[in-house]
Write a protein that holds these residues in place. Structure first.
Motif, PDB file in Angstrom:
ATOM      1  N   GLU A 268      51.036  88.695  17.836  1.00 44.03           N
ATOM      2  CA  GLU A 268      50.458  88.027  16.665  1.00 44.03           C
ATOM      3  C   GLU A 268      51.519  87.438  15.743  1.00 44.03           C
ATOM      4  O   GLU A 268      51.502  87.637  14.519  1.00 44.03           O
ATOM      5  N   VAL A 269      52.448  86.688  16.346  1.00 49.65           N
ATOM      6  CA  VAL A 269      53.488  86.014  15.565  1.00 49.65           C
ATOM      7  C   VAL A 269      53.733  84.613  16.143  1.00 49.65           C
ATOM      8  O   VAL A 269      53.472  84.365  17.323  1.00 49.65           O
ATOM      9  N   ILE A 270      54.216  83.732  15.278  1.00 55.00           N
ATOM     10  CA  ILE A 270      54.686  82.417  15.711  1.00 55.00           C
ATOM     11  C   ILE A 270      56.198  82.451  15.626  1.00 55.00           C
ATOM     12  O   ILE A 270      56.759  82.629  14.539  1.00 55.00           O
ATOM     13  N   ARG A 271      56.856  82.301  16.747  1.00 55.01           N
ATOM     14  CA  ARG A 271      58.317  82.400  16.797  1.00 55.01           C
ATOM     15  C   ARG A 271      58.938  81.023  16.537  1.00 55.01           C
ATOM     16  O   ARG A 271      58.788  80.106  17.343  1.00 55.01           O
ATOM     17  N   LEU A 272      59.631  80.902  15.414  1.00 51.96           N
ATOM     18  CA  LEU A 272      60.301  79.656  15.059  1.00 51.96           C
ATOM     19  C   LEU A 272      61.688  79.647  15.682  1.00 51.96           C
ATOM     20  O   LEU A 272      62.513  80.512  15.384  1.00 51.96           O
ATOM     21  N   GLU A 273      61.925  78.676  16.549  1.00 50.53           N
ATOM     22  CA  GLU A 273      63.208  78.600  17.243  1.00 50.53           C
ATOM     23  C   GLU A 273      64.295  78.081  16.306  1.00 50.53           C
ATOM     24  O   GLU A 273      64.053  77.175  15.507  1.00 50.53           O
ATOM     25  N   LYS A 274      65.487  78.638  16.401  1.00 52.02           N
ATOM     26  CA  LYS A 274      66.604  78.207  15.568  1.00 52.02           C
ATOM     27  C   LYS A 274      67.227  76.913  16.086  1.00 52.02           C
ATOM     28  O   LYS A 274      67.534  76.005  15.330  1.00 52.02           O
ATOM     29  N   ALA A 275      67.431  76.851  17.390  1.00 47.51           N
ATOM     30  CA  ALA A 275      68.033  75.665  18.004  1.00 47.51           C
ATOM     31  C   ALA A 275      66.947  74.694  18.446  1.00 47.51           C
ATOM     32  O   ALA A 275      65.789  75.080  18.655  1.00 47.51           O
ATOM     33  N   VAL A 276      67.323  73.433  18.590  1.00 45.10           N
ATOM     34  CA  VAL A 276      66.392  72.418  19.090  1.00 45.10           C
ATOM     35  C   VAL A 276      66.860  71.994  20.479  1.00 45.10           C
ATOM     36  O   VAL A 276      67.904  71.360  20.631  1.00 45.10           O
ATOM     37  N   HIS A 277      66.087  72.385  21.495  1.00 42.99           N
ATOM     38  CA  HIS A 277      66.375  72.011  22.876  1.00 42.99           C
ATOM     39  C   HIS A 277      65.294  71.024  23.315  1.00 42.99           C
ATOM     40  O   HIS A 277      64.129  71.399  23.453  1.00 42.99           O
ATOM     41  N   MET A 278      65.682  69.780  23.519  1.00 39.78           N
ATOM     42  CA  MET A 278      64.710  68.712  23.750  1.00 39.78           C
ATOM     43  C   MET A 278      64.422  68.493  25.228  1.00 39.78           C
ATOM     44  O   MET A 278      65.316  68.182  26.018  1.00 39.78           O
ATOM     45  N   GLY A 279      63.156  68.666  25.608  1.00 41.56           N
ATOM     46  CA  GLY A 279      62.723  68.347  26.962  1.00 41.56           C
ATOM     47  C   GLY A 279      62.480  66.852  27.089  1.00 41.56           C
ATOM     48  O   GLY A 279      61.845  66.248  26.220  1.00 41.56           O
ATOM     49  N   ILE A 280      62.994  66.254  28.167  1.00 46.82           N
ATOM     50  CA  ILE A 280      62.857  64.811  28.388  1.00 46.82           C
ATOM     51  C   ILE A 280      62.001  64.602  29.636  1.00 46.82           C
ATOM     52  O   ILE A 280      62.490  64.747  30.760  1.00 46.82           O
TER      53      ILE A 280
END
Length: 416
Positions: A268-280
């Motif tokens: 019951e949590v929303i995990r906010l990611e620290k890094a931005v890893h962009m899927g292309i």
């Protein structure tokens, strides 16, 4: 005895298809020597030998799809050949090796005996075409780069092989069915539903039936960015439009982290990611695949452009590693160059959002002075998980991205 088994090599893989063997029964092998090629959900991987020894038995035929944990082949290790006790020789040592799954072809042209043929350079789709036509791909002459076998090479081989037989069959049909009015039922063409196509289906179904998808549409004025890129080009700086998209999204995602997140329903949590890893999202001969550019929030436009270019090429050649196709936190789909004017993309589960960029075209626009001017306008689609975010947040996020793209010099200031 060492058992080489199919192993989950990432993202919960459950099965894989055996593409080809690089050894045969009785062959001596050394540690880390490639043994077999397997097709996973997103790539072709080589399984290597865990020990020195001799191939004792190959248990799975090429073309078969097997589940994780299935033994593919066995190796008689050098230790078991030496002076070991009777209790040791009876004991069977099982070694799990990273591999995808496999299934068996029918009546293949490949010789059942004889020395192993040379290692073949061919894409999985080309191998699939060869299997469908009962062709031993090692007998096909490759005309592609570095001797790579193409689909055209396989079909040419089939035509040469079957040329005489086709004439004979035509004559037999004429004798057996002299009535020219009688219609013959030709078999339907089929496409095998397995390998990457099947895995894409599973993932898309999981995403569609798990995530309540909502799509927000927006128009973005690309005129200034196009002009800015021309100026960079004159400075011998070649930065793709997609690289600007990625960088602008990285900035927006830092300000609206709910879209760079993953929902953990169990805890019951929303995990906010620290890094931005962009899927292309990349369209390849083998189907959709999503290479990942990591830490785009920390990289320059130049670095992002170069890495995207390299990953896209590797995707087309089916050479991506597991690390290069896993771990994305947000995905983009740049379908504009193909002519798309709009779509409702499915989210790359378990991410929260996906943005698609559509065709840019010139059109008349009324500016702030009530004048009609010609501008280059692009449609975008922002798809998001309505469990995690609401429409208002998605609109604000998209507007932030829009402001950066429409004012590329402001985007450059954000990088300082």
């Amino acid at each position: 005895m060492i058992e080489v088994r199919l192993h989950d090599i990432g993202e919960g893989m459950t099965e894989g298809e055996i593409i080809s063997y690089l050894v045969k029964e009785g062959d001596p092998v050394t540690v880390d020597q490639p043994l077999v090629e397997v097709q996973t959900e997103k790539m072709v991987a080589e399984l290597t030998s865990p020990a020195n020894g001799t191939i004792k038995e190959i248990l799975i035929d090429t073309g078969r799809t097997i589940t994780v944990g299935t033994t593919i082949l066995t190796i008689a290790s050098e230790q078991s050949k030496g002076g070991v006790s009777s209790s040791q020789t009876k004991e069977e040592v099982a070694t799990t090796v990273e591999a995808p799954q496999a299934q068996k072809p029918m009546n293949m042209e490949r010789p059942k005996t004889g020395p192993l043929s040379k290692r073949v350079k061919a894409a999985p789709y080309t191998r699939k075409v060869a299997r469908e036509h009962n062709v031993d791909i090692t007998l096909v002459e490759g005309t592609g780069r570095a001797g790579r076998i193409t689909v055209e090479d396989v079909l040419r081989h089939v035509e040469e092989r079957d040329r005489g037989r086709v004439k004979t069959e035509s004559a037999e049909i004429a004798v057996l069915e002299p009535n020219p009015v009688q219609e013959s039922q030709e078999p339907l063409d089929v496409i095998p539903f397995k390998g990457r196509r099947k895995q894409i289906s599973k993932k898309m179904t999981q995403s569609f039936f798990t995530i309540p998808h909502v799509c927000h549409y927006e128009e973005i004025d690309m005129t200034d960015l196009i002009q800015f890129r021309k100026e960079l080009h004159e400075m011998d700086e070649h930065i793709s439009v997609a690289a600007f998209f990625v960088k602008a999204l990285a900035i927006a995602l830092k300000e609206y982290p709910v879209f760079n997140a993953e929902l953990d329903e169990e805890n019951e949590v929303i995990r906010l990611e620290k890094a931005v890893h962009m899927g292309i999202a990349a369209d390849t001969e083998e189907g959709l695949i999503v290479p990942v550019v990591r830490d785009v929030d920390k990289k320059s436009l130049r670095a992002i452009h170069q890495e995207m270019k390299e990953l896209t090429q590797k995707a087309k050649e089916n050479k991506l590693t597991i690390r290069e196709i896993t771990g994305s936190t947000f995905t983009i789909s740049n379908v504009g160059p193909m002519g798309s004017i709009g779509a409702t993309p499915i989210i790359n589960y378990p991410e929260t959002g996906l943005m698609a960029f559509h065709k840019t075209k010139k059109m008349p626009v009324v500016n702030e002075h009530d004048e009609i001017v010609i501008r280059s306008i692009m449609n975008v689609t922002m798809t998001f998980d309505h469990r995690v975010a609401d429409g208002g947040e998605a609109i604000r996020f998209t507007n932030r991205f829009k402001s950066l793209i429409e004012n590329p010099k402001r985007l450059i200031l954000e990088l300082a």
